[in-house]
Write a protein that holds these residues in place. Structure first.
Motif, mmCIF file in Angstrom:
data_model
loop_
_atom_site.group_PDB
_atom_site.id
_atom_site.type_symbol
_atom_site.label_atom_id
_atom_site.label_comp_id
_atom_site.label_asym_id
_atom_site.label_seq_id
_atom_site.Cartn_x
_atom_site.Cartn_y
_atom_site.Cartn_z
ATOM 1 N N ASN A 58 0.826 -1.217 0.000
ATOM 2 C CA ASN A 58 0.000 0.000 0.000
ATOM 3 C C ASN A 58 0.857 1.262 0.000
ATOM 4 O OD1 ASN A 58 -2.323 -1.536 0.047
ATOM 5 N ND2 ASN A 58 -2.503 -1.485 2.283
ATOM 6 N N ARG A 59 1.993 1.224 0.769
ATOM 7 C CA ARG A 59 2.879 2.383 0.802
ATOM 8 C C ARG A 59 3.512 2.632 -0.557
ATOM 9 N NH1 ARG A 59 6.276 0.459 3.993
ATOM 10 N NH2 ARG A 59 4.994 0.667 5.864
ATOM 11 N N GLN A 60 3.954 1.563 -1.231
ATOM 12 C CA GLN A 60 4.544 1.715 -2.560
ATOM 13 C C GLN A 60 3.522 2.237 -3.564
ATOM 14 O OE1 GLN A 60 6.204 -2.056 -3.616
ATOM 15 N NE2 GLN A 60 7.858 -1.978 -2.070
ATOM 16 N N ARG A 61 2.284 1.747 -3.446
ATOM 17 C CA ARG A 61 1.243 2.203 -4.377
ATOM 18 C C ARG A 61 0.953 3.691 -4.190
ATOM 19 N NH1 ARG A 61 -2.352 -0.794 -2.622
ATOM 20 N NH2 ARG A 61 -1.750 -2.689 -3.707
ATOM 21 N N LYS A 62 0.919 4.155 -2.950
ATOM 22 C CA LYS A 62 0.687 5.586 -2.694
ATOM 23 C C LYS A 62 1.825 6.447 -3.209
ATOM 24 C CE LYS A 62 -2.300 5.023 1.350
ATOM 25 N NZ LYS A 62 -2.456 5.279 2.801
ATOM 26 N N GLU A 63 3.087 5.976 -3.032
ATOM 27 C CA GLU A 63 4.233 6.748 -3.539
ATOM 28 C C GLU A 63 4.219 6.831 -5.052
ATOM 29 O OE1 GLU A 63 7.651 4.858 -1.968
ATOM 30 O OE2 GLU A 63 7.325 5.575 0.109
ATOM 31 N N GLU A 64 3.878 5.745 -5.716
ATOM 32 C CA GLU A 64 3.801 5.781 -7.181
ATOM 33 C C GLU A 64 2.703 6.724 -7.663
ATOM 34 O OE1 GLU A 64 3.243 1.813 -8.381
ATOM 35 O OE2 GLU A 64 5.293 1.140 -7.899
ATOM 36 N N ALA A 65 1.565 6.713 -6.947
ATOM 37 C CA ALA A 65 0.476 7.624 -7.344
ATOM 38 C C ALA A 65 0.849 9.078 -7.116
ATOM 39 C CB ALA A 65 -0.786 7.276 -6.554
ATOM 40 N N ALA A 66 1.630 9.356 -6.042
ATOM 41 C CA ALA A 66 2.031 10.741 -5.773
ATOM 42 C C ALA A 66 3.079 11.227 -6.767
ATOM 43 C CB ALA A 66 2.563 10.858 -4.343
#
Length: 302
Positions: A58-66
């Motif tokens: 989930n953390r990696q997905r949020k960083e990629e989206a940001a």
């Protein structure tokens, strides 16, 4: 006894509820795996690792989206169309299509500069025409006509108002007799007018007759109309018949009373007693009928 206790303990620790109630003990499944040489699974540790793995994803997905660059919104019909700036840049990169050789550009400072505020003010002052009185020579003052002498400032005596008793004045005015209103003057022409006669102001006779006739016709129409308060299967009895029946009943009442007065005070025989009872009964019926026919409206069977 010991075997029963061991059997009960093994059954109690065989499921997940037993594992929760007795965390330090080993259930039958874990003991069977241990006897077969297979390692027992640590479900608690696996759950913790799965939770940490999900958090990391989930953390990696949020960083990629940001970090992802958001594409500008374009209408559907212009999504595959290149911009004019890109087309112009492609032309400039091609030396055959570049317009720089034939183009003429203004040099720095060749355009019109804005004047300074001081120069603008100076130019405005020069354009303003000089006033005439600045170039005029001094001359003698003109003669003026003498003014009138001022009025004397004499202060006269101040007159004070006398107090007036308004209540007393109103009382006196109320006691004064009111003069009668003047009568209207009757001229000779009005006296001799043919319009005023002995029956002047009264309703003509033919109008009274016409009113009576209309009233009689309205009453006749009203009498012919069905009575809304009349019960079903009944009709209203005419007033003439009702009054005639009322008179007959009153006459019959007088006759019955006369017969009763003729009877002796002491009635001993059975025949005389029955006759007296019949007269009393007839008198009650007549009185009840009189009460009915004394009403203003009587309904009878149709």
């Amino acid at each position: 006894m010991a075997e029963c206790a061991a059997r009960f303990r093994s059954r109690a620790n065989a499921d997940s509820i037993g594992a929760l109630l007795h965390p330090g003990t080993e259930n039958e499944r874990q003991a069977a795996l241990r006897r077969k040489g297979r390692p027992a699974r640590d479900h608690a540790r696996e759950n913790v690792l799965a939770i940490r793995r999900a958090e990391r994803e989930n953390r990696q997905r949020k960083e990629e989206a940001a970090n992802a660059v958001k594409k500008p919104y374009k209408m559907k019909q212009f999504r595959n169309v290149a911009s004019r700036a890109v087309q112009q840049a492609e032309k400039w990169e091609n030396p055959t299509l570049s317009p720089r050789e034939d183009a003429t550009y203004l040099k720095r400072g060749a355009g019109r500069r804005m004047p300074k505020p001081a120069d603008v003010h100076k130019q405005r002052v020069e354009q303003v025409p000089k006033l005439q009185f600045l170039n005029m020579s001094p001359r003698a003052p003109e003669e003026r006509t003498p003014r009138k002498a001022p009025l004397p400032k004499t202060r006269g005596e101040i007159k004070h108002h006398k107090p007036v008793d308004r209540i007393e004045q109103n009382r006196v005015d109320a006691q004064k007799p009111i003069p009668p209103k003047p009568k209207a003057r009757v001229t000779k022409v009005a006296k001799a007018s043919p319009r005023k006669h002995e029956n002047f102001g009264s309703v003509p006779a033919y109008l009274d007759q016409r009113k009576r006739q209309l009233r009689a016709e309205a009453e006749a129409k009203k009498a012919l109309l069905p009575d809304p308060q009349c019960p079903e299967g009944m009709t209203r009895m005419p007033d003439e018949e009702r009054l005639q029946s009322l008179n007959d009943l009153k006459r019959r009442k007088a006759e019955i009373k006369a017969e009763l007065f003729k009877l002796p005070l002491n009635v001993n025989s059975m025949r005389a007693r029955k006759h007296q009872e019949a007269l009393h009964k007839a008198l009650d019926d007549v009185e009840n009928s009189i009460k009915i026919f004394e009403r203003p409206v009587v309904y009878i069977q149709a």
